[in-house]
Design a protein around this motif. Structure first.
Motif, mmCIF file in Angstrom:
data_model
loop_
_atom_site.group_PDB
_atom_site.id
_atom_site.type_symbol
_atom_site.label_atom_id
_atom_site.label_comp_id
_atom_site.label_asym_id
_atom_site.label_seq_id
_atom_site.Cartn_x
_atom_site.Cartn_y
_atom_site.Cartn_z
ATOM 1 N N TYR A 26 7.317 5.945 7.736
ATOM 2 C CA TYR A 26 7.004 5.816 9.159
ATOM 3 C C TYR A 26 6.811 4.348 9.532
ATOM 4 O O TYR A 26 7.180 3.904 10.606
ATOM 5 N N GLY A 27 6.174 3.619 8.658
ATOM 6 C CA GLY A 27 5.733 2.251 8.903
ATOM 7 C C GLY A 27 4.433 2.040 8.158
ATOM 8 O O GLY A 27 3.845 2.990 7.624
ATOM 9 N N ASN A 28 4.002 0.797 8.084
ATOM 10 C CA ASN A 28 2.765 0.449 7.363
ATOM 11 C C ASN A 28 2.769 0.953 5.918
ATOM 12 O O ASN A 28 1.723 1.227 5.337
ATOM 13 N N ASN A 29 3.965 1.112 5.349
ATOM 14 C CA ASN A 29 4.154 1.576 3.966
ATOM 15 C C ASN A 29 3.642 2.995 3.732
ATOM 16 O O ASN A 29 3.248 3.345 2.619
ATOM 17 N N ALA A 30 3.659 3.829 4.788
ATOM 18 C CA ALA A 30 3.329 5.250 4.653
ATOM 19 C C ALA A 30 4.629 6.032 4.487
ATOM 20 O O ALA A 30 5.366 6.252 5.447
ATOM 21 N N HIS A 31 4.920 6.433 3.242
ATOM 22 C CA HIS A 31 6.211 7.038 2.892
ATOM 23 C C HIS A 31 6.111 8.569 2.909
ATOM 24 O O HIS A 31 5.434 9.155 2.076
ATOM 25 N N VAL A 32 6.812 9.199 3.841
ATOM 26 C CA VAL A 32 6.793 10.660 3.905
ATOM 27 C C VAL A 32 7.880 11.271 3.030
ATOM 28 O O VAL A 32 7.758 12.382 2.554
ATOM 29 N N SER A 33 8.955 10.511 2.796
ATOM 30 C CA SER A 33 10.067 11.037 1.994
ATOM 31 C C SER A 33 10.528 9.961 1.015
ATOM 32 O O SER A 33 11.499 9.245 1.269
ATOM 33 N N PRO A 34 9.821 9.829 -0.104
ATOM 34 C CA PRO A 34 10.019 8.682 -0.999
ATOM 35 C C PRO A 34 11.439 8.492 -1.522
ATOM 36 O O PRO A 34 11.805 7.385 -1.905
ATOM 37 N N THR A 35 12.254 9.556 -1.553
ATOM 38 C CA THR A 35 13.615 9.409 -2.092
ATOM 39 C C THR A 35 14.664 9.215 -1.007
ATOM 40 O O THR A 35 15.861 9.202 -1.290
ATOM 41 N N ALA A 36 14.241 9.058 0.247
ATOM 42 C CA ALA A 36 15.207 8.884 1.338
ATOM 43 C C ALA A 36 15.973 7.580 1.173
ATOM 44 O O ALA A 36 15.435 6.574 0.698
ATOM 45 N N SER A 37 17.230 7.608 1.569
ATOM 46 C CA SER A 37 18.090 6.424 1.509
ATOM 47 C C SER A 37 18.831 6.282 2.831
ATOM 48 O O SER A 37 19.281 7.281 3.409
ATOM 49 N N VAL A 38 18.977 5.045 3.286
ATOM 50 C CA VAL A 38 19.724 4.796 4.522
ATOM 51 C C VAL A 38 21.224 4.657 4.255
ATOM 52 O O VAL A 38 21.993 4.372 5.169
#
Length: 297
Positions: free
Chosen positions: A198-210
């Motif tokens: 989301y931002g501020n290093n709060a990762h909701v989906s750690p394996t997501a890739s752009v």
């Protein structure tokens, strides 16, 4: 041959003054690589209009602001040869953090000199672009609370609002289709992740890739209120996907039906939508400058 860069500066993003940005650019941007101009935005969608007008005249458009400013500018140059650079000045800076762009202004300007660029995927929710994260449920509700209340953005205020609102917020029922797979879920929050955070290093989906041609549909299921701190800590330690309250489905085409119309957000910016929501990934949609620490998951 020098590259032409246009710095589009949002003077109100993040509540931080940016009057000194042109001077810092003059001091730290390599004049043998770039020539540049500046524009300051005067209202909503102005950054988008400036970006659209700059395509073809500039090689690089620089978003000086937060995720909302990034969204406006990226929406204007998506599917073109024009590249995006970011000087982070928002409250969350989700996409910039994911791409390894330095959070300090001087570092971000110097990073442009490296010229390291990649092509990333984008998402479309009901034909509107997002590049980092979109969603509905509790986070969209909080975005609307912020928009109506006029509070300054930032992690501390976001956390305060979340604590105030969470006890009264009710999870909703959703019918979700991902590439033809159907599921019915009660969800506290539905996040559609292009990047992991989301931002501020709060990762909701750690394996997501752009760069994988997929979006991550993150179903955050109802959880006991006393586990709220744990859910937050999991995001900061990149273990949200290990929680029994989080289900992640990766896919290209997503259709969501909910019980009633309500808030959504696109890269943190609040909007409203009807009960039917269509979401698609658009692979290789945007050229962006990245930081040295970026590596594709």
């Amino acid at each position: 041959m020098k590259r032409k860069a246009l710095f589009i500066i949002n003077p109100v993003s993040g509540g931080k003054k940016k009057d000194n940005v042109p001077g810092m650019v003059k001091e730290h941007l390599d004049p043998s690589v770039f020539e540049y101009d500046f524009e300051f935005t005067t209202g909503i969608f102005h950054a988008h209009d400036l970006a659209v007008a700059a395509v073809g005249e500039y090689d690089t458009i620089v978003a000086v602001g937060g995720d909302g400013t990034v969204n406006e500018i990226a929406s204007g140059i998506v599917k073109t040869e024009t590249e995006l650079a970011v000087i982070p000045f928002g409250s969350g800076n989700g996409l910039a953090r994911f791409l390894g762009i330095p959070m300090d202004t001087v570092g971000a300007i110097k990073n442009m000199n490296t010229g390291r660029s990649i092509v990333i995927d984008a998402g479309k929710m009901n034909d509107q672009w997002f590049f980092n994260m979109a969603g509905m449920g509790f986070d969209a509700h909080i975005s609307h609370v912020f928009a109506q209340g006029g509070d300054k953005r930032g992690f501390v205020n976001y956390f305060k609002s979340s604590v105030q609102e969470i006890s009264q917020y009710r999870s909703q029922e959703y019918h979700i289709e991902v590439d033809g797979k159907e599921l019915d879920r009660e969800a506290f929050m539905l996040s559609i992740a292009n990047s992991s955070q989301y931002g501020n290093n709060a990762h909701v989906s750690p394996t997501a890739s752009v760069q994988d041609g997929l979006l991550d549909v993150c179903v955050i299921k109802p959880f006991p209120l006393w586990r709220f701190p744990e859910m937050g800590l999991r995001m900061f330690f990149k273990t949200a996907d290990k929680s029994k309250y989080v289900e992640i489905i990766k896919g290209k085409h997503v259709h969501i039906t909910r019980v009633q119309p309500g808030p959504i957000h696109l890269d943190g910016e609040p909007q409203s939508a009807d009960i039917d929501i269509n979401i698609d990934v658009v692979p290789s949609a945007l050229k962006v400058l990245v930081g040295d620490s970026y590596h594709n998951n």
